[in-house]
Design a protein around this motif. Structure first.
Motif, PDB file in Angstrom:
ATOM      1  N   GLY A 186      11.760   2.802  -3.973  1.00 48.73           N
ATOM      2  CA  GLY A 186      12.738   1.725  -4.122  1.00 48.73           C
ATOM      3  C   GLY A 186      12.835   0.847  -2.890  1.00 48.73           C
ATOM      4  O   GLY A 186      12.951  -0.383  -2.995  1.00 48.73           O
ATOM      5  N   SER A 187      12.791   1.452  -1.707  1.00 43.87           N
ATOM      6  CA  SER A 187      12.866   0.657  -0.480  1.00 43.87           C
ATOM      7  C   SER A 187      11.639  -0.249  -0.337  1.00 43.87           C
ATOM      8  O   SER A 187      11.745  -1.407   0.087  1.00 43.87           O
ATOM      9  CB  SER A 187      13.009   1.574   0.733  1.00 43.87           C
ATOM     10  OG  SER A 187      11.845   2.383   0.893  1.00 43.87           O
ATOM     11  N   CYS A 188      10.459   0.276  -0.694  1.00 43.69           N
ATOM     12  CA  CYS A 188       9.245  -0.551  -0.629  1.00 43.69           C
ATOM     13  C   CYS A 188       9.320  -1.709  -1.620  1.00 43.69           C
ATOM     14  O   CYS A 188       8.988  -2.863  -1.279  1.00 43.69           O
ATOM     15  CB  CYS A 188       8.023   0.302  -0.930  1.00 43.69           C
ATOM     16  SG  CYS A 188       7.632   1.533   0.327  1.00 43.69           S
ATOM     17  N   LEU A 189       9.732  -1.417  -2.853  1.00 39.26           N
ATOM     18  CA  LEU A 189       9.834  -2.469  -3.857  1.00 39.26           C
ATOM     19  C   LEU A 189      10.847  -3.525  -3.436  1.00 39.26           C
ATOM     20  O   LEU A 189      10.592  -4.745  -3.540  1.00 39.26           O
ATOM     21  CB  LEU A 189      10.219  -1.852  -5.202  1.00 39.26           C
ATOM     22  CG  LEU A 189      10.413  -2.837  -6.364  1.00 39.26           C
ATOM     23  CD1 LEU A 189       9.090  -3.534  -6.684  1.00 39.26           C
ATOM     24  CD2 LEU A 189      10.949  -2.109  -7.597  1.00 39.26           C
ATOM     25  N   GLY A 190      12.019  -3.076  -2.960  1.00 36.15           N
ATOM     26  CA  GLY A 190      13.041  -4.021  -2.520  1.00 36.15           C
ATOM     27  C   GLY A 190      12.582  -4.868  -1.349  1.00 36.15           C
ATOM     28  O   GLY A 190      12.872  -6.071  -1.278  1.00 36.15           O
ATOM     29  N   ILE A 209       0.839  -1.207   0.000  1.00 31.41           N
ATOM     30  CA  ILE A 209       0.000   0.000   0.000  1.00 31.41           C
ATOM     31  C   ILE A 209       0.870   1.251   0.000  1.00 31.41           C
ATOM     32  O   ILE A 209       0.567   2.245  -0.686  1.00 31.41           O
ATOM     33  CB  ILE A 209      -0.934  -0.017   1.230  1.00 31.41           C
ATOM     34  CG1 ILE A 209      -1.928  -1.166   1.110  1.00 31.41           C
ATOM     35  CG2 ILE A 209      -1.674   1.314   1.345  1.00 31.41           C
ATOM     36  CD1 ILE A 209      -2.782  -1.356   2.345  1.00 31.41           C
ATOM     37  N   ALA A 210       1.966   1.208   0.766  1.00 26.42           N
ATOM     38  CA  ALA A 210       2.876   2.358   0.816  1.00 26.42           C
ATOM     39  C   ALA A 210       3.467   2.643  -0.555  1.00 26.42           C
ATOM     40  O   ALA A 210       3.566   3.795  -0.988  1.00 26.42           O
ATOM     41  CB  ALA A 210       3.993   2.096   1.824  1.00 26.42           C
ATOM     42  N   PHE A 211       3.866   1.595  -1.285  1.00 28.12           N
ATOM     43  CA  PHE A 211       4.428   1.797  -2.623  1.00 28.12           C
ATOM     44  C   PHE A 211       3.398   2.431  -3.545  1.00 28.12           C
ATOM     45  O   PHE A 211       3.692   3.414  -4.253  1.00 28.12           O
ATOM     46  CB  PHE A 211       4.885   0.455  -3.194  1.00 28.12           C
ATOM     47  CG  PHE A 211       5.473   0.560  -4.573  1.00 28.12           C
ATOM     48  CD1 PHE A 211       6.821   0.849  -4.751  1.00 28.12           C
ATOM     49  CD2 PHE A 211       4.677   0.390  -5.700  1.00 28.12           C
ATOM     50  CE1 PHE A 211       7.369   0.960  -6.028  1.00 28.12           C
ATOM     51  CE2 PHE A 211       5.215   0.510  -6.976  1.00 28.12           C
ATOM     52  CZ  PHE A 211       6.560   0.792  -7.126  1.00 28.12           C
TER      53      PHE A 211
END
Length: 866
Positions: A340-344, A311-313
């Motif tokens: 990027g941090s959310c995807l990773g 949800i954050a992404f």
């Protein structure tokens, strides 16, 4: 010591040296650090206050209203004080470093700093790193103007300021240097690299010392960041996903910008709308989404549910598109890191769940660099930024694999820099415009030429031409016959008179160079330079058909190139929108020139148009009749509805007179914020030769001689200007029988004399008196100027009435003229100029205003274009 030696030593003293560049780079680094810390503290304080208010008031009310108010305030500041401060700021800096004239100054930096603080504090998901790049570059640009430096030195300092701004924001000095080399300047010269390193390291270190280190991640969050060879396929997958989504993100950003433009809203309203929508969306999300920096570290810590990260992404993706497309002053670096941090983290969690290996934290950190690399297309800078934020060597391999893979995929799907594409949306192509050849191809003769040029008549004698050269600094003149260019004469041509033993009364056409080389308005500077070099000449007439409308010299081209290299922009401060033509008619363009008549007062419009037709008949001119409608600066001229009924009625009167005298009459109605600006725009667009304006004869505006509009036109118009203050009107028409023309020999006096044959047609029984005012102490006044004027009028063969010249003894020009007019009762006073020029005399002594106020006669003021 000889003066030449002193001059050379002085120039060497002021030339940019290494010591000066190093000192300047050091100061730039310090100032950039202070500004970055100020932005961090200010936006953080506003953000904390916003979060606090959201707990005190209903969140559905607090966040949307704060976003709306903050967005409108920030947008209004940018819109009114520094339009260049909108958006990220990095495209603006990149264009400036590519030698494209765009404004960078202390004012732009200051407005960017304050507006970005408000936008970020208001809750929009934009970063402060992009703004600090423009702030640092703006501060450096302003500082580089304090000392005489070369354009290359200025570019180096602007690049150093941009790098220092990025380094101070991220506390990453190496990243600041690499960003300059990789994205902004692509320059590895010693001076550029040296100043960039100094400014970036000082900016980064000082910012960290002052407490600007919130982008440094908590070491406890990265202590488990490790990887093995079995993780490499996962990093490749992460890199591909980051590249795909980064390309989608960039396309979304460009689409968002285009969508906002379709709304046709002002910048302040666009940013306010973005703030309102962002507040509504954030109000729906959990409390943790109200703090962007905290959200990033929350994700990296690994203590959050996968569904929340997803949800954050999605929320960050959408909110950034909404905020950035509006033109709000904020950057993409921080949003890219969060995405990027959310995807990773999502990829790492899936790896850990299905394979039982890997670290979500490591993937989150690698994803930050990957997404940043795919969005900004700077893989090396992305690697170094995350490394400097974590100082963990275990992350180097994951960062390299993910960042490079993401860059290759994103660039394949959407080639080129995002910042270049944003500039292209604004009509700027760096590849075409950055080189000097691009400049010479883009600029045309119309944009560089001198729009008004002094010319000589083909019927003049050699003696008169010699006198014209003596009075002017020009080394050559175009020669015209009935308004059409027939030749050109230079000082060297006058030598033919002596070589061929010609008489001084020889017509000018016998010694001029016939059929000169010319250019049109659309010739670009490459063509102009080719012609100048091909024929070894120093000037080229600019023509429209065969009508002379300007001249262009080598000096004009050099000046245009210098302005481009120095990135100078003549427009300073907020400018009113251009006027907008809502109505126009066109007749055949068959005249030798054009006369502009602004009509506003119905009581005097008829008389003014009669005078215009008289001048047009005598000179074979076309008449351009304009009516100007003034609207509030708070509304756009292109969007404001206006009633043109009364205006068209006045213009129909001009068209009727045109048909009566067989004169081409063009009409137009313009809507504008500034009447004088609309008139000046018309003069430039329509290549006007003479403007005829009514004037009330006095002004109550402090610091003005004729009034706001007339003062501006007299000062800036490139054509001849004729102002008319009408006297007493009898039977709906003033008397034009008894004429008085005070003269002292200035260039405007001769312009007034040339106007008389046309004006005499308005008179039934004209009586002309030329006068010269002299001080009582002069026992034998010099009347030679009046004698020359009489000869000129007689030679014209267009005035049959007797012409007399009289001396006036008085303490001042205005006193003498007023006394004579009131005693004798002259109907018309035509004011040319003194030896210093009428405008200079007007500024010193308000002569025209004094005479117009002191007599009840009609007063005509003539200001020539030369």
């Amino acid at each position: 010591m000889p003066s030449a030696v002193l001059t050379r030593q002085f120039r060497r003293l002021w030339q940019p040296r290494k010591g000066l560049a190093i000192a300047e780079a050091s100061v730039i680094g310090l100032v950039a650090a202070f500004s970055a810390v100020f932005l961090k503290v200010g936006s953080g304080a506003l953000g904390a206050w916003r979060v606090h208010v959201s707990h005190l008031l209903p969140v559905w009310v607090a966040l949307p209203l704060l976003g709306l108010a903050g967005g409108y305030l920030a947008g209004l500041l940018v819109e009114r004080l520094a339009p260049e401060a909108s958006g990220s700021g990095i495209p603006h800096v990149k264009a400036t470093l590519a030698n494209i004239p765009m404004k960078l100054s202390w004012r732009v930096a200051g407005i960017k700093l304050i507006s970005a603080m408000i936008v970020i504090g208001a809750g929009m998901t934009l970063g402060r790193q992009g703004p600090t790049v423009q702030v640092g570059a703006g501060l450096a640009a302003g500082m580089s103007r304090l000392v005489p430096t070369s354009p290359d030195h200025r570019r180096q300092m602007v690049a150093a300021g941009a790098g220092a701004g990025l380094a101070a924001a991220f506390n990453a000095p190496l990243a600041g240097v690499l960003f300059i080399v990789e994205e902004l300047l692509q320059d590895l010269s010693g001076m550029t690299l040296g100043t960039a390193i100094i400014a970036s390291f000082i900016g980064g270190v000082v910012s960290r010392m002052l407490g600007g280190g919130n982008l440094l991640l908590n070491p406890q969050l990265t202590q488990y960041a490790n990887s093995t060879i079995t993780d490499i396929p996962v990093y490749l997958i992460l890199g591909v996903l980051a590249g795909l989504l980064a390309a989608l993100f960039n396309r979304g950003l460009l689409a968002s910008i285009k969508l906002y433009r379709l709304l046709h809203l002002s910048l302040s309203l666009r940013v306010a709308l973005a703030g309102l929508v962002s507040g509504i969306i954030v109000a729906i999300l959990p409390d943790s989404f109200r703090d962007n920096t905290g959200l990033r570290e929350f994700v990296i810590a690994g203590s959050v549910n996968v569904s929340v990260v997803a949800i954050a992404f999605l929320a960050q993706f959408i909110l950034t598109l909404i905020a950035f497309g509006s033109g709000a002053p904020g950057g993409l670096f921080a949003p890219s890191l969060i995405l990027g941090s959310c995807l990773g983290y999502l990829v790492g969690s899936l790896q850990s769940h299905f394979l039982g290996i890997g670290s979500p934290t490591t993937c989150a950190l690698a994803g930050m660099g990957a997404f940043f690399s795919g969005v900004s297309k700077v893989p090396i800078t992305a690697i170094v930024i995350v490394f400097e934020m974590t100082t963990d060597f275990n992350l180097v391999l994951p960062l390299m694999i993910c960042s490079v893979t993401s860059y290759l995929v994103a660039d394949k799907l959407l080639p080129g820099s995002l910042y270049d594409r944003i500039l292209q949306l604004n009509g700027i192509d760096i590849q075409k415009q950055s080189s000097m050849e691009g400049v010479l191809t883009k600029l045309t003769a119309k944009s560089v030429m001198q729009p008004r040029v002094e010319s000589l008549d083909a019927q003049m004698t050699v003696e008169e031409a010699v006198q014209a050269f003596a009075r002017s600094h020009h080394r050559g003149f175009p020669v015209v016959d009935n308004g059409k260019l027939v030749g050109i004469i230079a000082q060297s041509d006058l030598l033919k008179v002596r070589e061929k033993n010609l008489e001084i009364d020889t017509p000018l056409r016998e010694v001029m160079t016939p059929k000169p080389v010319t250019v049109t308005l659309t010739h670009n500077l490459s063509n102009v330079l080719y012609l100048l070099d091909r024929y070894q000449i120093s000037r080229l007439p600019v023509v429209e058909g065969r009508r002379l409308i300007g001249i262009i010299t080598r000096a004009d081209i050099i000046r245009a190139e210098a302005d481009h290299l120095n990135c100078e922009n003549p427009d300073k401060g907020p400018q009113p929108e251009p006027s907008y033509v809502v109505y126009q008619t066109r007749s055949p363009s068959i005249g030798r020139g054009r006369l502009l008549v602004p009509v506003a007062n119905p009581d005097t419009a008829g008389i003014l148009l009669d005078m215009a037709m008289a001048i047009a008949r005598e000179r074979h001119y076309e008449v351009e009749c304009i009516q100007v409608i003034l609207v509030s600066r708070h509304s756009s001229p292109t969007e404001t509805p206006v009633n043109t009924t009364k205006s068209r009625r006045l213009l129909k009167q001009a068209e009727t007179l045109g048909r009566k005298f067989q004169i081409s009459v063009h009409t137009q109605i313009r809507v504008t914020h500034d009447v004088s600006q609309a008139i000046l725009e018309t003069i430039k667009e329509r290549h006007i030769d003479l403007i005829l304006m009514g004037w009330k004869g006095n002004t109550s505006t402090p610091g003005r001689i004729f009034g706001n509009v007339v003062d501006t036109v007299v000062r800036q118009a490139s054509c001849d200007v004729v102002l008319v203050k009408f006297g007493k009107i009898k039977e709906n028409y003033p008397n034009f029988n008894h004429w008085l023309i005070p003269m002292a020999g200035g260039p405007n006096a001769w312009a007034a004399i040339k106007l008389l044959p046309a004006l005499m047609t308005l008179s039934k029984d004209p009586q002309i008196r030329l006068a010269r005012v002299f001080h009582p102490s002069e026992t034998t006044p010099d009347m030679s100027i009046l004698e020359q004027a009489v000869k000129l009028l007689i030679r014209s063969r267009k005035i049959e009435s007797p012409i007399m010249s009289i001396p006036i003894k008085a303490e001042s020009v205005s006193e003498g003229v007023i006394s004579l007019v009131n005693t004798v009762g002259y109907d018309v006073v035509v004011l040319g100029a003194s030896r210093e020029g009428m405008l200079q005399q007007a500024i010193k002594g308000n002569i025209p205003e004094a005479i117009a106020s002191g007599v009840e006669s009609t007063v005509i003021l003539v200001r020539g274009s030369n």
